[in-house]
Motif scaffolding. Structure first.
Motif, PDB file in Angstrom:
ATOM      1  N   GLY A   9       0.963  -1.137   0.237  1.00 43.35           N
ATOM      2  CA  GLY A   9      -0.041   0.088  -0.134  1.00 43.35           C
ATOM      3  C   GLY A   9       0.746   1.189   0.032  1.00 43.35           C
ATOM      4  O   GLY A   9       2.040   1.380   0.527  1.00 43.35           O
ATOM      5  N   ILE A  10       0.394   2.369  -0.758  1.00 40.11           N
ATOM      6  CA  ILE A  10       1.035   3.525  -0.571  1.00 40.11           C
ATOM      7  C   ILE A  10       0.073   4.483  -0.015  1.00 40.11           C
ATOM      8  O   ILE A  10      -1.044   4.838  -0.915  1.00 40.11           O
ATOM      9  N   LEU A  62       1.369  -0.683  -5.083  1.00 42.04           N
ATOM     10  CA  LEU A  62       2.346  -1.214  -5.767  1.00 42.04           C
ATOM     11  C   LEU A  62       2.309  -2.732  -5.732  1.00 42.04           C
ATOM     12  O   LEU A  62       2.159  -3.378  -4.878  1.00 42.04           O
ATOM     13  N   MET A  63       1.994  -3.219  -7.007  1.00 39.67           N
ATOM     14  CA  MET A  63       2.102  -4.551  -7.227  1.00 39.67           C
ATOM     15  C   MET A  63       3.444  -4.999  -7.978  1.00 39.67           C
ATOM     16  O   MET A  63       3.704  -4.877  -8.756  1.00 39.67           O
ATOM     17  N   VAL A  75       1.646  -0.037 -10.728  1.00 46.88           N
ATOM     18  CA  VAL A  75       1.465   1.029  -9.614  1.00 46.88           C
ATOM     19  C   VAL A  75       0.161   1.805  -9.936  1.00 46.88           C
ATOM     20  O   VAL A  75       0.275   2.496 -10.979  1.00 46.88           O
ATOM     21  N   THR A  76      -0.878   1.830  -9.043  1.00 46.65           N
ATOM     22  CA  THR A  76      -2.211   2.124  -9.296  1.00 46.65           C
ATOM     23  C   THR A  76      -2.718   3.157  -8.188  1.00 46.65           C
ATOM     24  O   THR A  76      -1.953   2.967  -7.032  1.00 46.65           O
ATOM     25  N   LYS A 129     -10.300  10.103 -11.818  1.00 44.67           N
ATOM     26  CA  LYS A 129     -10.443   8.892 -11.390  1.00 44.67           C
ATOM     27  C   LYS A 129      -9.143   8.123 -10.809  1.00 44.67           C
ATOM     28  O   LYS A 129      -9.317   7.052 -10.030  1.00 44.67           O
ATOM     29  N   GLY A 130      -8.019   8.329 -11.519  1.00 48.26           N
ATOM     30  CA  GLY A 130      -6.798   7.684 -10.867  1.00 48.26           C
ATOM     31  C   GLY A 130      -5.787   7.314 -12.212  1.00 48.26           C
ATOM     32  O   GLY A 130      -5.983   7.615 -13.223  1.00 48.26           O
ATOM     33  N   THR A 131      -4.711   6.762 -11.741  1.00 45.58           N
ATOM     34  CA  THR A 131      -3.625   6.636 -12.528  1.00 45.58           C
ATOM     35  C   THR A 131      -3.214   5.084 -12.459  1.00 45.58           C
ATOM     36  O   THR A 131      -3.244   4.570 -11.431  1.00 45.58           O
ATOM     37  N   HIS A 132      -2.685   4.405 -13.583  1.00 46.79           N
ATOM     38  CA  HIS A 132      -2.216   3.064 -13.582  1.00 46.79           C
ATOM     39  C   HIS A 132      -0.911   3.294 -14.414  1.00 46.79           C
ATOM     40  O   HIS A 132      -1.022   3.456 -15.743  1.00 46.79           O
ATOM     41  N   VAL A 133       0.323   3.010 -13.756  1.00 43.18           N
ATOM     42  CA  VAL A 133       1.662   2.925 -14.607  1.00 43.18           C
ATOM     43  C   VAL A 133       1.954   1.622 -14.351  1.00 43.18           C
ATOM     44  O   VAL A 133       2.266   0.934 -13.122  1.00 43.18           O
ATOM     45  N   ARG A 134       2.300   0.903 -15.536  1.00 39.71           N
ATOM     46  CA  ARG A 134       2.946  -0.437 -15.722  1.00 39.71           C
ATOM     47  C   ARG A 134       4.288  -0.346 -16.278  1.00 39.71           C
ATOM     48  O   ARG A 134       4.455   0.319 -17.111  1.00 39.71           O
TER      49      ARG A 134
END
Ligand SMILES: Nc1ncnc2c1ncn2[C@@H]1O[C@H](COP(=O)(O)OP(=O)(O)OP(=O)(O)O)[C@@H](O)[C@H]1O
Ligand SMILES: [Mg+2]
Length: 144
Positions: A9-10, A62-63, A75-76, A129-134
């Protein structure tokens, strides 16, 4: 198939805990025995994406997934999102507040640094809504 999968968790705006997730990721990769350069690149990307959630994002995760031929970081966060991803990737572009700049962040170098160090970078974001960085990294020569 991943042989290691771990989620962390962040917490947004928690500058005391900030950076702890990437230190844990680095420790796990060292335990697995990856080569130094791969550990360095994954750690840099984990750190920069973690800090972006702390500074600009919302509640985040962070997964880490480790497979035999790749390491993947997802990272979402459910924060404000990135309005213009192309712009956010430019060196020197930052929306960091004065307060955050005073702490030494906000040079606008995080995403460009991720781009340099990851083998693959994908960013998905929706405003409000948010962000997803892969980020993914090829595993070449594993140390025995
Ligand atoms: N998770 C996120 N949520 C919302 N906006 C983001 C997120 N990550 C990055 N951004 C946006 O992209 C911009 C550029 O990010 P980048 O990491 O390159 O620089 P920075 O975080 O502002 O500064 P630095 O990383 O050098 O401390 C940020 O200023 C912010 O506007
Ligand atoms: Mg940053």
């Amino acid at each position: 198939m991943p042989y290691l999968e771990k989620s962390f968790g962040i917490v947004p705006l928690d500058f005391v805990k900030a950076g702890e997730v990437s230190i844990q990721v680095q420790g796990l990769l060292k335990t697995i025995g990856f080569e130094a350069d791969l550990i360095r690149r994954v750690s840099v990307c984990a750190y920069e994406s973690e800090m972006n959630v702390v500074m600009h994002g919302g509640d985040g995760t962070l997964m880490l997934r480790v497979g035999s031929d790749e390491v993947v970081l997802d990272v979402t966060d459910d924060g404000q999102g990135i309005e213009d991803i192309e712009l956010a990737l430019q060196e020197g572009y930052s929306t960091a507040s004065e307060e955050i700049r005073e702490m030494g962040f906000g040079a606008g170098m995080g995403l460009p640094n991720i781009k340099k160090n990851a083998d693959l970078l994908e960013i998905y974001s929706e405003k409000g809504k948010g962000t997803h960085v892969r980020m993914s990294f090829k595993v070449k020569n594993r140390k025995e």
